[in-house]
Design an enzyme around this catalytic site. Structure first.
Site: not given
Length: 192
Positions: A116-120
């Protein structure tokens, strides 16, 4: 075997609890940490719900007691890293200590599971250059800006993507396949 899980206030509830419990089920020691917090300190999780609006809504999730103190971690003790999504990556991607943790796992070519947003956080750490990965669709530009190739799965699909030591997925419906691939990267054999 030990795995490190990054977290912070408003981590996505499912994306923290499900990997933690999956690892525990396999006898893998999972240490959940957050910068500037100690073992036993609480963080607030969030539930992200698709309820008919143009974007997801956010509801408070379960409070979570951190298992370990961020300042005390010894990175060489860990076999892998989990980076959940939610809102915490939005602010922790500006914390050099967090970026250094991520870089350590990539420098050592150790398994990393990001969703999810962890790739940010991975994008900000500069570890996506030349890699392909999935993420929540609203993070596509973060992946591209970080030099990665975005793998476009439907947001709530049950798909995960593996590129070398990195396994990624778009959102919590993919947790089962995402963790299955991470466990394979760790070298853990599960037999039926």
């Amino acid at each position: 075997m030990k795995v490190l899980i990054l977290s912070g206030d408003y981590v996505e509830d499912y994306e923290l609890y499900a990997p933690l419990k999956s690892l525990e089920m396999l006898g893998i020691e999972a240490h959940v940490v957050c910068p500037d917090k100690k073992a036993g300190d609480k963080i607030q999780t969030a539930l992200h719900i698709v309820d008919g609006w143009q974007t997801y809504s956010e509801k408070p999730g379960h409070p979570f007691d951190l298992t370990h103190t961020f300042a005390d971690i010894k990175l060489d003790e860990y076999a892998g890293l989990v980076v959940p999504g939610g809102r915490f990556p939005e602010y922790q991607r500006y914390d050099q200590r967090v970026l250094d943790v991520v870089k350590h796992f990539f420098d050592k070519n150790l398994p990393v599971a990001a969703i999810c947003h962890g790739l940010q956080i991975l994008s900000a750490a500069g570890v996506l250059q030349g890699r392909s990965c999935s993420a929540f669709p609203m993070c596509k530009l973060d992946v591209i800006a970080g030099g990665g190739k975005y793998v476009d799965f439907e947001a709530f699909s049950m798909n995960a993507h593996v590129d070398g030591n990195l396994v990624s997925a778009p959102a919590y419906p993919a947790i089962g396949v995402w963790m299955r691939e991470f466990i394979k990267l760790l070298g853990v054999k599960v037999q039926l």
